[in-house]
Design an enzyme around this catalytic site. Structure first.
Site, PDB file in Angstrom:
ATOM      1  N   ASP A   7     105.207 151.643 -35.231  1.00 16.50           N
ATOM      2  CA  ASP A   7     104.197 150.621 -35.462  1.00 16.50           C
ATOM      3  C   ASP A   7     103.223 151.225 -36.481  1.00 16.50           C
ATOM      4  O   ASP A   7     103.206 152.452 -36.677  1.00 16.50           O
ATOM      5  CB  ASP A   7     103.496 150.305 -34.138  1.00 16.50           C
ATOM      6  CG  ASP A   7     102.319 149.381 -34.321  1.00 16.50           C
ATOM      7  OD1 ASP A   7     102.469 148.373 -35.031  1.00 16.50           O
ATOM      8  OD2 ASP A   7     101.236 149.662 -33.764  1.00 16.50           O
ATOM      9  N   LEU A   8     102.439 150.420 -37.147  1.00 18.58           N
ATOM     10  CA  LEU A   8     101.512 150.931 -38.170  1.00 18.58           C
ATOM     11  C   LEU A   8     100.071 150.988 -37.649  1.00 18.58           C
ATOM     12  O   LEU A   8      99.480 152.057 -37.482  1.00 18.58           O
ATOM     13  CB  LEU A   8     101.578 150.034 -39.408  1.00 18.58           C
ATOM     14  CG  LEU A   8     100.566 150.327 -40.508  1.00 18.58           C
ATOM     15  CD1 LEU A   8     100.833 151.677 -41.145  1.00 18.58           C
ATOM     16  CD2 LEU A   8     100.608 149.233 -41.579  1.00 18.58           C
ATOM     17  N   ASP A   9      99.529 149.779 -37.383  1.00 16.75           N
ATOM     18  CA  ASP A   9      98.117 149.668 -37.035  1.00 16.75           C
ATOM     19  C   ASP A   9      97.842 150.340 -35.684  1.00 16.75           C
ATOM     20  O   ASP A   9      98.379 149.907 -34.660  1.00 16.75           O
ATOM     21  CB  ASP A   9      97.713 148.192 -36.963  1.00 16.75           C
ATOM     22  CG  ASP A   9      97.838 147.502 -38.325  1.00 16.75           C
ATOM     23  OD1 ASP A   9      97.430 148.112 -39.324  1.00 16.75           O
ATOM     24  OD2 ASP A   9      98.346 146.372 -38.377  1.00 16.75           O
ATOM     25  N   THR A  15      93.723 151.108 -38.563  1.00 15.80           N
ATOM     26  CA  THR A  15      93.357 149.791 -39.081  1.00 15.80           C
ATOM     27  C   THR A  15      93.009 148.816 -37.970  1.00 15.80           C
ATOM     28  O   THR A  15      92.457 147.750 -38.248  1.00 15.80           O
ATOM     29  CB  THR A  15      94.527 149.201 -39.891  1.00 15.80           C
ATOM     30  OG1 THR A  15      95.706 149.599 -39.237  1.00 15.80           O
ATOM     31  CG2 THR A  15      94.516 149.677 -41.313  1.00 15.80           C
ATOM     32  N   LYS A  43      96.212 143.108 -30.322  1.00 14.25           N
ATOM     33  CA  LYS A  43      96.891 144.242 -30.965  1.00 14.25           C
ATOM     34  C   LYS A  43      98.398 144.010 -30.997  1.00 14.25           C
ATOM     35  O   LYS A  43      99.001 143.667 -29.982  1.00 14.25           O
ATOM     36  CB  LYS A  43      96.572 145.542 -30.229  1.00 14.25           C
ATOM     37  CG  LYS A  43      95.156 146.017 -30.468  1.00 14.25           C
ATOM     38  CD  LYS A  43      94.928 147.392 -29.877  1.00 14.25           C
ATOM     39  CE  LYS A  43      93.506 147.860 -30.137  1.00 14.25           C
ATOM     40  NZ  LYS A  43      93.236 149.130 -29.451  1.00 14.25           N
ATOM     41  N   SER A 114     106.160 147.016 -38.139  1.00 11.56           N
ATOM     42  CA  SER A 114     104.794 146.505 -37.989  1.00 11.56           C
ATOM     43  C   SER A 114     104.776 144.999 -38.189  1.00 11.56           C
ATOM     44  O   SER A 114     105.455 144.481 -39.075  1.00 11.56           O
ATOM     45  CB  SER A 114     103.881 147.156 -39.037  1.00 11.56           C
ATOM     46  OG  SER A 114     102.645 146.476 -39.090  1.00 11.56           O
ATOM     47  N   ALA A 115     103.950 144.329 -37.389  1.00 15.13           N
ATOM     48  CA  ALA A 115     103.786 142.882 -37.542  1.00 15.13           C
ATOM     49  C   ALA A 115     102.963 142.543 -38.776  1.00 15.13           C
ATOM     50  O   ALA A 115     102.864 141.383 -39.169  1.00 15.13           O
ATOM     51  CB  ALA A 115     103.101 142.318 -36.300  1.00 15.13           C
ATOM     52  N   LYS A 145     106.177 140.393 -31.790  1.00 11.94           N
ATOM     53  CA  LYS A 145     106.047 141.183 -30.569  1.00 11.94           C
ATOM     54  C   LYS A 145     105.347 140.316 -29.526  1.00 11.94           C
ATOM     55  O   LYS A 145     104.446 139.575 -29.902  1.00 11.94           O
ATOM     56  CB  LYS A 145     105.218 142.446 -30.841  1.00 11.94           C
ATOM     57  CG  LYS A 145     105.843 143.354 -31.911  1.00 11.94           C
ATOM     58  CD  LYS A 145     104.894 144.481 -32.306  1.00 11.94           C
ATOM     59  CE  LYS A 145     105.471 145.257 -33.486  1.00 11.94           C
ATOM     60  NZ  LYS A 145     104.603 146.348 -33.956  1.00 11.94           N
ATOM     61  N   GLU A 169     104.246 152.992 -30.343  1.00  9.90           N
ATOM     62  CA  GLU A 169     103.348 151.832 -30.325  1.00  9.90           C
ATOM     63  C   GLU A 169     101.998 152.162 -29.693  1.00  9.90           C
ATOM     64  O   GLU A 169     101.906 153.020 -28.824  1.00  9.90           O
ATOM     65  CB  GLU A 169     103.979 150.731 -29.459  1.00  9.90           C
ATOM     66  CG  GLU A 169     104.752 149.694 -30.231  1.00  9.90           C
ATOM     67  CD  GLU A 169     103.863 148.763 -31.050  1.00  9.90           C
ATOM     68  OE1 GLU A 169     102.638 148.791 -30.875  1.00  9.90           O
ATOM     69  OE2 GLU A 169     104.402 148.015 -31.866  1.00  9.90           O
ATOM     70  N   ASP A 170     100.956 151.427 -30.090  1.00 12.55           N
ATOM     71  CA  ASP A 170      99.649 151.575 -29.432  1.00 12.55           C
ATOM     72  C   ASP A 170      99.266 150.318 -28.644  1.00 12.55           C
ATOM     73  O   ASP A 170      98.210 150.288 -28.027  1.00 12.55           O
ATOM     74  CB  ASP A 170      98.542 151.843 -30.464  1.00 12.55           C
ATOM     75  CG  ASP A 170      98.243 150.621 -31.307  1.00 12.55           C
ATOM     76  OD1 ASP A 170      99.203 149.970 -31.766  1.00 12.55           O
ATOM     77  OD2 ASP A 170      97.059 150.299 -31.481  1.00 12.55           O
TER      78      ASP A 170
HETATM   79  C1  BG6 Z   1      99.564 144.207 -36.251  1.00  8.15           C
HETATM   80  C2  BG6 Z   1      98.147 144.331 -35.745  1.00  8.15           C
HETATM   81  O1  BG6 Z   1     100.053 145.462 -36.616  1.00  8.15           O
HETATM   82  O2  BG6 Z   1      99.610 143.345 -37.377  1.00  8.15           O
HETATM   83  C3  BG6 Z   1      97.565 142.959 -35.433  1.00  8.15           C
HETATM   84  O3  BG6 Z   1      98.128 145.140 -34.579  1.00  8.15           O
HETATM   85  C4  BG6 Z   1      97.701 142.067 -36.667  1.00  8.15           C
HETATM   86  O4  BG6 Z   1      96.223 143.115 -35.066  1.00  8.15           O
HETATM   87  C5  BG6 Z   1      99.158 142.021 -37.114  1.00  8.15           C
HETATM   88  O5  BG6 Z   1      97.260 140.746 -36.356  1.00  8.15           O
HETATM   89  C6  BG6 Z   1      99.351 141.180 -38.370  1.00  8.15           C
HETATM   90  O6  BG6 Z   1      98.706 141.807 -39.453  1.00  8.15           O
HETATM   91  P1  BG6 Z   1      98.417 141.126 -40.857  1.00  8.15           P
HETATM   92  O7  BG6 Z   1      97.962 142.290 -41.705  1.00  8.15           O
HETATM   93  O8  BG6 Z   1      99.728 140.556 -41.340  1.00  8.15           O
HETATM   94  O9  BG6 Z   1      97.389 140.091 -40.640  1.00  8.15           O
HETATM   95 MG    MG Z   2      99.517 148.706 -33.345  1.00  4.28          MG
END
Ligand code: BG6
Ligand code: MG
Length: 223
Positions: A7-9, A15, A43, A114-115, A145, A169-170
């Site tokens: 996962d990224l964020d 972020t 999240k 990552s989403a 997710k 993942e977090d």
């Molecule tokens: C996830 C975050 O990685 O990405 C969420 O944890 C976020 O908080 C989702 O809504 C979508 O991100 P983005 O940058 O496409 O709005």
């Molecule tokens: Mg995350």
């Protein structure tokens, strides 16, 4: 263990605080208070799904047209993009660069699950794009997710079986997604949020290739 899907964020970089700040600003504008506890539910959740959860919280799920909702999501993303503008390699969370180097040295494949549609831009700012063998494009997925699709797709793109992967993942929704993909899951954060993970560690500094391999071996039973 042949691959690790990240996962990224909140795992590679923090972020999560910028997403929170941007949603909070939008929430204030439309009269819906977002606190840290509610933010946990956002999240790992896509931009559109996050907005829907926020509107539901404020009992405003039917108050806006689709066009207005799109405009709100764009407004949030525009603020988010200004918040991440100055990110640099200094924003990598503790231990992540070392972990990526260890995985590369062991020829373990690395993928991004990552989403976030801002994922590739953030990897560039952190100067770690070259470490990633594959990046899943969340815009091409049918379900976000906690559906397993993103992690299953990541394994497919890397050309490995889900049983050969570890996911990191977090977020609770993310851990559920990894588990539903039948992968070994590592949660980074508090056990109260991530209790369903195969293993929970308090900090990214605890993430080493050795730890991931040990948890994978103990779980899959192929030491
Ligand atoms: C996830 C975050 O990685 O990405 C969420 O944890 C976020 O908080 C989702 O809504 C979508 O991100 P983005 O940058 O496409 O709005
Ligand atoms: Mg995350």
């Amino acid at each position: 263990m042949k691959a690790v899907l990240f996962d990224l964020d909140g795992v590679i970089t923090d972020t999560a605080v910028y997403h929170y700040e941007a949603w909070k600003a939008l929430g204030t504008k439309i009269g819906i208070d977002i606190d840290e506890e509610f933010n946990e539910q956002l999240k790992g959740v896509s931009r559109t799904d996050s907005l829907n959860l926020i509107l539901e919280k404020g009992n405003k799920q039917n108050a806006y047209t689709e066009a207005e909702k799109t405009a709100m999501a764009t407004e949030k993303n525009d603020l988010y993009k200004t918040l991440i503008e100055k990110m640099s390699p200094a924003d990598l969370l503790p231990g992540i660069k070392n972990l990526l180097d260890e995985l590369k040295a062991k020829d373990i494949l690395i993928g991004l699950a990552s989403a976030s549609q801002n994922g590739p831009v953030i990897l560039d700012k952190l100067q770690i794009t070259n470490y990633f063998n594959e990046i899943v494009d969340p815009a091409k997925l049918k379900a976000g997710k906690p559906d397993p699709e993103i992690f299953v797709t990541g394994a497919q793109q890397l050309g490995v079986n889900v049983s050969e992967c570890v996911g990191v993942e977090d977020a609770a929704a993310g851990v559920d997604s990894i588990n539903a993909a039948n992968m070994v899951s590592i949660g980074v954060g508090e056990a109260k949020n991530l209790g369903k993970a195969t293993k929970v560690v308090p900090s990214t500094a605890d993430l080493t290739a050795g730890l991931l391999e040990d948890v994978w071996s103990e779980t899959i039973g192929r030491a």
